[in-house]
Motif scaffolding. Structure first.
Motif, PDB file in Angstrom:
ATOM      1  N   PRO A   3      18.498   6.967   0.428  1.00  0.00           N
ATOM      2  CA  PRO A   3      18.163   5.546   0.201  1.00  0.00           C
ATOM      3  C   PRO A   3      19.125   4.641   0.959  1.00  0.00           C
ATOM      4  N   ILE A   4      18.638   3.560   1.360  1.00  0.00           N
ATOM      5  CA  ILE A   4      19.497   2.611   2.058  1.00  0.00           C
ATOM      6  C   ILE A   4      20.098   1.674   1.024  1.00  0.00           C
ATOM      7  N   GLN A   5      21.400   1.549   1.061  1.00  0.00           N
ATOM      8  CA  GLN A   5      22.054   0.674   0.085  1.00  0.00           C
ATOM      9  C   GLN A   5      21.915  -0.771   0.526  1.00  0.00           C
ATOM     10  N   VAL A   6      21.131  -1.492  -0.224  1.00  0.00           N
ATOM     11  CA  VAL A   6      20.978  -2.891   0.167  1.00  0.00           C
ATOM     12  C   VAL A   6      22.173  -3.713  -0.298  1.00  0.00           C
ATOM     13  N   ALA A   7      23.078  -3.052  -0.992  1.00  0.00           N
ATOM     14  CA  ALA A   7      24.326  -3.695  -1.450  1.00  0.00           C
ATOM     15  C   ALA A   7      24.104  -5.128  -1.912  1.00  0.00           C
ATOM     16  N   GLN A   9      23.021  -8.093  -0.317  1.00  0.00           N
ATOM     17  CA  GLN A   9      22.519  -8.972   0.735  1.00  0.00           C
ATOM     18  C   GLN A   9      22.667 -10.397   0.212  1.00  0.00           C
ATOM     19  N   PRO A  10      23.562 -11.120   0.766  1.00  0.00           N
ATOM     20  CA  PRO A  10      23.966 -12.350   0.080  1.00  0.00           C
ATOM     21  C   PRO A  10      22.954 -13.479   0.243  1.00  0.00           C
ATOM     22  N   GLY A 448      19.507 -10.331  10.935  1.00  0.00           N
ATOM     23  CA  GLY A 448      19.555  -9.956   9.536  1.00  0.00           C
ATOM     24  C   GLY A 448      19.193 -11.069   8.566  1.00  0.00           C
TER      25      GLY A 448
END
Lengths: 540, 262
Positions: A3-7, A9-10, A448
């Motif tokens: 999975p991609i960590q979307v952390a 995204q502010p 982005g």
């Protein structure tokens, strides 16, 4: 699959987004100016209408009392000399409330019991409503319903079977017209109409009798002269006759006003004499035939001019008296000459006529006016000016709507359409903006940026323009609206400017500008956000 | 140029780390554009694996599907058929936010026409991706200055693109693409609009990045100087891969590239 960590995204801070947006606007100044101009025009239009409407409402409110007082004297003069037509009686009764003086006065004069009076009052109100309904109707519809009948004649006509039938049929055929009461109620009213009419006649008789009593006290004076008396005896006689003419408030006010009208007439008469016409013409540097009453009143507004006028009155009286003496001497001389007796007699006759004319002028036109002091003349001139402004204001505020901020229904529709046009215009400008910036948007997405960010950027930009355009438009519209109103009403109404209301309206208008701009930007910004970043890869 | 010829053949290939992994993989990639009934097939089935730390050049005539291929592997467009795996994750399964994250942090883009934001200064252009990536403004400014120094534009950080030459703008674009330390750099004709000397400088930067920092570089180009520094070459023609070869397998002479021909 990993999975991609979307952390985190502010969400981009508002301050930074703002800075980026402002930079963007500065870069495209011309096109944003066009958008701002569109918003400003729409808001100015709205503000113009609002400010005019608010001003009218304020003036109407401020002058209501004064206008009523302006009419009082004439109302009383009419009431004390004529019993009134049935329509007038209906109108005055319908306006009155149970505790009003008019109500009690009418009951007493017509010798009606309280129940009878109450019944009459109700019928009068219904009659007044019906009459107003027909008055508001346009000519074609009115003719279809009641043919050529008017006033009380309408009730006569509707009382006949054929008349009522025609009315009913025609009304059923008019989809957009609704009668103010149900047909049952109308029938009830019409069947009671003969009794009502009889009572109205009673009122008329009662009033006529009271008027005859008043006439006795009036002596030979005109009604205005009688009302203007300061002693109070006439007022007492009026009260004795049954009229609600209270001594504390109404009588003194009416007396002042009546006296003023009499004095104004005296001055106007003085301006009819040739000598005074010439004087005014000289002072105003025009030909005597161009002198108007308005000119005289304009002159008398200044104290020095009033003093001069009074001086000239005295001068004119003296001039005419001197001329009379000369004519008398001349006539004496002529009587002594025997040869020319016939011619002389004619001349003597002419002299006599001229003397009489001069005496008449002195007595009727010049002396009454010269009794007035210059201060009084100036006071009269100022009052007259004010009353003319009030009359104008009354005319202008007649067509006022009763809605929010004084707007009527039709105006609301007009505003809605103009707002719609504004939204479309801004939408168009924003779409153009998006199309021109697709490279930039695509680049941002490559770096982005989230779709939401792009949307916020555009909507924010539009909101800025909305604020700026709204402010410009609000100020412009208010100034134009106020300017027009002050020009129409006259600067005497400067004090009536409703500052707080106007500020509230301006805030609403600017808010509307922002909302419009934001709404208009939603679709274009949505399209912008959906642009695929691949556009950026396209080589020119 | 003849000395160059010797150098080209003499440079040894980069050491092959046994545990290289695939960073981008495409399987049966197809793309067609449908414009008012006229169907254009841009890609007709492309299977390729790109390894980490690689420098791969993509060559091909215009209209060969090069740009479309780039769009696919850069997660800028979705294929009509087939799949793209970035770091073993199918790009088609990603949400819009995940894609944005990908573009922000994992992939850097360099375009032939620079694509800088005209109303931002050089520094702001470089720090924008950092801001999107959640870096604090002070930290972003520091890193931005470092990157600009790296490309040699330290003194021009406050200039706007309109005040810079093509080469300088391209260098700013390179600095920008490195903002969030991406694993992959996608370059579309990076030296296309530049003169020889500036282009050489750009190539040196790319080479340094690839060798020292281990960034995977995928370049679409016509520039033959790229051959000096790349590891593999890929030819695309008519929407299909014509040939992929390692550089040391090719004989390169002036005017022609020999070796096994397709």
């Amino acid at each position: 699959m990993k999975p991609i960590q979307v952390a985190d995204q502010p969400r981009l801070g508002l301050l930074r987004t703002t800075r980026i947006t402002v930079d963007g606007i500065r870069y495209r100044l011309f096109r944003t100016s066009v958008t701002v101009a569109v918003i400003a025009m729409a808001v100015a239009f709205l503000m113009n209408i609002l400010s005019e409407s608010l001003m009218k409402r304020a003036v109407a409110h401020d002058t209501r009392e004064q206008i009523a007082r302006m009419h009082t004297v004439h109302d009383w003069a009419a009431r004390l000399t004529r019993p009134g037509t049935p329509e007038e009686i209906i109108a005055s009764l319908s306006r009155a409330e149970e505790h009003d003086a008019v109500y009690r006065e009418t009951a007493a004069m017509a010798k009606l019991t309280p129940e009878a009076m109450a019944e009459l009052h109700r019928s009068a109100r219904e009659a007044a409503d019906i009459l107003r309904f027909f008055d508001d109707l346009d000519y074609a519809r009115r003719r279809a319903l009641i043919h050529a009948a008017s006033g009380a004649g309408i009730f006569e006509r509707l009382g006949t079977p054929t008349g009522f039938e025609q009315f009913k049929t025609a009304l059923a055929g008019m989809k957009s017209v609704r009668f103010i009461m149900r047909l049952n109620d109308l029938t009830r009213f019409l069947s009671a109409w003969p009794k009502t009419l009889a009572r109205i006649e009673q009122v008329r008789q009662g009033r006529a009798q009271a008027i005859r009593n008043v006439d006795a006290a009036r002596g030979g004076r005109t009604i205005l002269a009688a009302l203007a008396e300061t002693g109070g005896e006439f007022g007492q006689a009026v009260r004795d006759a049954g009229f609600a003419f209270d001594a504390q408030v109404t009588a003194p006010g009416v007396a002042d006003r009546a006296q003023r009208i009499l004095d104004q007439r005296r001055l106007e008469k003085s301006a009819e004499s040739i000598l005074m016409l010439q004087a005014i013409a000289q002072r105003r540097n025009v030909v005597p035939t161009d002198v108007t009453v308005a000119m005289m009143w304009g002159l008398l507004r200044g104290r020095r001019a009033a003093t001069w006028y009074r001086g000239r009155l005295g001068q004119s009286i003296d001039t005419l008296k001197t001329e009379n003496q000369k004519l008398a001497r001349e006539s004496e001389e002529l009587k002594k000459n025997d040869e020319q007796i016939r011619k002389n007699n004619e001349q003597i006759k002419l002299n006599d006529e001229k003397t009489k004319e001069n005496l008449h002028t002195i007595r009727e036109k010049l002396v009454p006016a010269s009794d007035l002091t210059p201060e009084r003349m100036t006071e009269l001139a100022r009052h007259r000016n004010r009353e003319a402004a009030l009359a104008r204001a009354e005319r202008l505020t007649v067509g006022m709507g009763r809605g929010w901020m004084g707007l009527g229904e039709r105006m609301g529709w007009l505003l809605f359409v103009s707002m719609l046009v504004c939204v479309i215009g801004i939408s168009n400008a924003m779409l153009m903006s998006v199309t021109e910036r697709f490279r930039e948007i695509a680049t941002m997405k490559c770096l982005g940026a989230l779709d939401g960010f792009i949307m916020i950027m555009f909507v924010l930009e539009s909101c800025f323009l909305g604020v700026v355009g709204g402010l410009i438009g609000a100020v412009l519209g208010s100034l134009i609206g106020l300017g027009r109103m002050l020009a129409a009403f006259g600067t005497t109404f400067m004090a009536s400017v409703p500052v707080v209301d106007l500020l509230a309206a301006m805030i609403v208008a600017v808010g509307l500008g922002v909302v419009l701009a934001a709404v208009a930007a939603v679709y274009p910004s949505f399209k912008a956000a959906r642009l695929a970043p691949m556009e950026a890869m396209r080589v020119e | 140029m003849s000395e160059k010829k010797h150098e080209m053949n003499a440079t040894p290939p980069k050491p092959d780390h046994g545990r290289r992994r695939v960073i981008i993989r495409t399987v049966g990639l197809k793309k067609h554009y449908d414009m008012k009934g006229v169907v254009t097939e841009a890609l007709r089935g492309v299977d390729v694996e790109i390894y980490t730390g690689e420098f791969i050049s993509v060559m091909g005539p215009s209209g060969s599907g090069k740009t479309t291929f780039f769009n696919m592997i850069g997660a800028l467009d979705s294929p009509s058929a087939g799949r793209v795996f970035i770091d073993e994750v199918d790009a088609a399964q990603l949400t819009a936010e995940e894609l944005a994250y990908l573009r922000c942090n994992k992939i850097g883009y360099i375009f032939q026409s620079y694509n800088l934001i005209q109303y931002m200064t050089a520094l702001e252009n470089v720090t924008t991706p950092m801001i999107f990536g959640g870096v604090l403004p002070d930290e972003a400014r520091k890193r931005g200055m470092e990157l600009l120094d790296l490309v040699g534009l330290g003194e021009r950080w406050h200039h706007r693109p309109i005040e810079m030459s093509g080469g300088q703008q391209q260098r700013v674009a390179i600095a920008r693409s490195l903002a969030n330390q991406p694993s992959v750099l996608l370059c579309d004709e990076p030296t296309g609009n530049l003169d020889l000397a500036t282009g050489q400088g750009i190539l040196e930067v790319l080479q340094r990045l690839n060798e020292i920092k281990g960034v995977t570089v995928i370049c679409a180009t016509h520039d033959h100087r790229m051959l000096d520094i790349c590891d593999r070459l890929m030819w695309i023609r008519d929407g299909r891969i014509q040939r992929i070869a390692r550089r040391d397998e090719l004989h390169i002479e002036v005017g022609a590239i020999g070796g096994e021909t397709a």
